[in-house]
Scaffold this motif. Structure first.
Motif, PDB file in Angstrom:
ATOM      1  N   PHE A 124       0.692  -1.134   0.010  1.00 25.44           N
ATOM      2  CA  PHE A 124      -0.001  -0.083  -0.120  1.00 25.44           C
ATOM      3  C   PHE A 124       0.826   1.315   0.028  1.00 25.44           C
ATOM      4  O   PHE A 124       1.982   1.290   0.680  1.00 25.44           O
ATOM      5  N   ASP A 125       0.364   2.218  -0.398  1.00 24.86           N
ATOM      6  CA  ASP A 125       1.203   3.820  -0.811  1.00 24.86           C
ATOM      7  C   ASP A 125       1.018   4.160   0.594  1.00 24.86           C
ATOM      8  O   ASP A 125       0.010   4.366   1.178  1.00 24.86           O
ATOM      9  N   SER A 126       2.302   4.668   0.950  1.00 24.51           N
ATOM     10  CA  SER A 126       2.298   5.293   2.384  1.00 24.51           C
ATOM     11  C   SER A 126       1.535   6.627   2.535  1.00 24.51           C
ATOM     12  O   SER A 126       1.127   7.001   3.422  1.00 24.51           O
ATOM     13  N   VAL A 127       1.343   7.488   1.347  1.00 22.83           N
ATOM     14  CA  VAL A 127       0.851   8.585   1.219  1.00 22.83           C
ATOM     15  C   VAL A 127      -0.563   8.695   1.325  1.00 22.83           C
ATOM     16  O   VAL A 127      -1.608   9.169   2.256  1.00 22.83           O
ATOM     17  N   THR A 128      -1.212   8.091   0.357  1.00 28.38           N
ATOM     18  CA  THR A 128      -2.358   7.852  -0.183  1.00 28.38           C
ATOM     19  C   THR A 128      -3.437   7.009   0.749  1.00 28.38           C
ATOM     20  O   THR A 128      -4.548   6.814   0.804  1.00 28.38           O
ATOM     21  N   GLY A 129      -2.582   5.516   0.995  1.00 23.57           N
ATOM     22  CA  GLY A 129      -3.129   4.644   1.683  1.00 23.57           C
ATOM     23  C   GLY A 129      -3.636   3.531   0.582  1.00 23.57           C
ATOM     24  O   GLY A 129      -4.471   2.490   0.947  1.00 23.57           O
ATOM     25  N   LEU A 130      -3.740   4.037  -0.731  1.00 18.86           N
ATOM     26  CA  LEU A 130      -4.162   3.126  -1.676  1.00 18.86           C
ATOM     27  C   LEU A 130      -3.322   1.795  -2.027  1.00 18.86           C
ATOM     28  O   LEU A 130      -2.202   2.006  -1.758  1.00 18.86           O
TER      29      LEU A 130
END
Length: 549
Positions: A124-130
């Motif tokens: 999962f992407d650390s900035v967006t949570g996606l």
């Protein structure tokens, strides 16, 4: 068989931190447990916890193929106490009793949670949570296989935020992250339409629509476009941005992830080249032009990573209209790639601006240009050197500091530097630009308004900005010797500029007839092929300067 007793081993088993229990040899009924086991499970021992343990042991014994209950470790989750355990089992023989099954359990809840957290960071992407690209690799295989099995198409959307670089440069990276988080949060709501969104990297997102949900694609696209028509609240700043979207169908346009990504990337490129803020569906007629673009982007990224390998600065002279003596030269970025050959600025500059690489190119020109300016001014070859600026440089918070640093490093006299800006830069935010231009003027740098007359606010720029030079666009010069309307326009600009104490430079002068007319009108400076083409520094110094000085 006598009644079961652990005997002298009881105190020892009670002292260890592991859960220990013993069951009958022909069933999984517990006949002994140590104190930590009893303390943890207490009243649940004969209830649901015990039932779960007993059922798990029976299944594990069957799966391991060991009828005697021996296995080397298995993870067990107890939903009643919400904990994970690792259980080991072995059949042993005890004196005065016979065979029993001995089990030990370790609480591995923290270990499991840590692994899940690590997996979340991995997938999962650390900035967006996606979900990220790695998760996309996993999901895509199943999604495309189901589409192929049902002989139907799914859809992939590739979303690229337009001009995202400006958010970071103008407001700071923290605002860029806030925008990405908000976009990620919005895209996650599309799962109600059956879509799955992924953070693809930086300001790029990918949306996967399975074939079962592809009928919702129109609603998904409409929702995305509608959201980007509104502003995003970045703490104390309201910001409006658009998105360029490319789409492709799978398996129609490709059944491998790499192939499909190439198609949607082509579609996004076409969307950007047609003005951004739109959706373009992939079509197999997209050809060599897009492939060329992708090759140039890749080559430029590689060059930036290798100290701008292949890039160099060419220089074109600017002469006095009265004396024909060289007054200054303009520094112009050029690129010669070992495989793609000479790539013109009309091709690579827009790509550099779109990708954000223009900042690296711009600093390269500043340093190279100022270094040469110092040398040539000291030798008496020129009085000034002109350097073009991009909007990306001007909106960058540390641009003024960068200019000062390079001036200090090169030792150039700032009074010998001219920065050329276009009208599009000047009217971007005229108050903010006025402040930065004033700061540059305070350093001693002169400002030239390039391509004058190509827009709609040129007169406002002359009136409102602290300019020193106006450069007439080539389109007014081409027919100035035989077109009365062009003559009138040029004469008006010259008169107006001189009233504001501005010098006028005519660009693109190729013929003596043009030069004669412009000189008679009072144009101050001449630039064009009539006097010299852009040349590398060595050629200009050895040939042109040697002749004209």
């Amino acid at each position: 068989m006598s009644d079961f007793s652990i005997g002298d081993f009881g105190p020892l088993l009670d002292s260890i931190p592991s859960y220990v229990f013993v069951t009958k040899p022909d069933s999984f009924d517990i006949i002994y447990s140590n104190s930590i086991f009893k303390e943890h499970f207490s009243d649940n021992l004969k209830g649901s916890c015990y039932g779960r343990i007993k059922s798990f042991l029976a299944n594990q014994s069957q799966q391991s193929g060991s009828s005697d209950g021996t296995f080397g470790g298995a993870d067990f989750y107890c939903g009643v106490c919400d904990k994970w355990f690792q259980i080991y089992g072995k059949t042993i023989s005890l004196p005065d009793y016979g065979e029993v099954r001995l089990y030990t359990m370790e609480d591995i809840t923290d270990k499991i949670e840590y692994e899940k957290e690590m997996e979340r960071h991995t997938l999962f992407d650390s900035v967006t949570g996606l979900p990220n690209r790695k998760q996309l690799d996993i999901d895509f295989q199943d999604v495309v296989r189901y589409a192929e099995n049902d002989n139907q198409d799914g859809m992939m959307l590739f979303l690229d935020i337009d001009n995202f670089k400006i958010v970071n440069d103008r407001f700071g990276y923290q605002y860029g992250d806030i925008l990405l988080k908000q976009i990620g949060s919005f895209l996650s709501t599309l799962n109600k339409f059956g879509a799955q969104s992924y953070a693809f990297g930086g300001d790029e997102f990918l949306i996967l629509i399975p074939h079962l949900s592809v009928n919702n694609s129109g609603k998904i696209i409409e929702t995305i476009i509608s959201r980007f028509d509104d502003s995003w609240k970045l703490d104390d700043v309201m910001y409006t941005t658009s998105a360029s979207i490319g789409s492709a169908m799978f398996p129609r346009d490709g059944s491998s992830l790499g192939s499909l990504l190439q198609k949607v990337d082509m579609s996004v490129y076409k969307a950007k080249s047609e003005g951004k803020s739109r959706l373009i569906e992939y079509h197999d007629t997209f050809g060599s032009k897009i492939s060329r673009h992708m090759d140039v982007v890749k080559a430029m990224r590689e060059s930036v990573l290798n100290d701008l390998e292949g890039f160099y600065v060419a220089y074109q002279s600017i002469v006095s209209a009265k004396t024909k003596q060289v007054e200054s030269v303009e520094a112009l970025m050029r690129w010669k790639h070992p495989e793609l050959g000479n790539i013109g600025p009309n091709e690579f500059i827009p790509i550099a601006e779109d990708t954000g690489l223009i900042l690296a190119l711009g600093e390269f020109v500043l340093r190279e240009g100022m270094t040469k300016c110092k040398q040539w001014v000291d030798k008496g070859y020129i009085k000034h050197l002109n350097i073009n600026l991009s909007v990306n440089q001007m909106v960058c918070d540390n641009f003024i500091d960068t200019v000062k640093r390079i001036i200090d490093e090169t030792g150039v006299d700032p009074n010998s530097i001219v920065f050329e800006i276009t009208e599009s830069i000047a009217i971007k935010d005229i108050n903010a630009m006025n402040e930065k231009i004033t700061q540059l003027c305070d350093i001693g740098i002169r400002i030239a308004l390039d391509d004058f007359g190509t827009g709609y606010s040129s007169l406002n720029c002359i009136k409102d900005l602290p300019l020193g030079i106006v450069k007439l666009d080539k389109k007014f010069i081409d027919n100035v010797s035989n077109n009365n309307l062009d003559k009138t326009v040029v004469m008006s600009v010259v008169d107006l500029s001189h009233k504001f104490d501005l010098s006028v430079c005519a660009e693109g002068v190729e013929y003596n007839e043009q030069y004669g007319v412009l000189k008679d009108m009072g144009v101050d400076l001449i630039q064009g092929y009539l006097f010299s083409k852009p040349q590398d520094a060595e050629t200009l110094e050895n040939e042109f300067f040697a002749i004209t000085n």
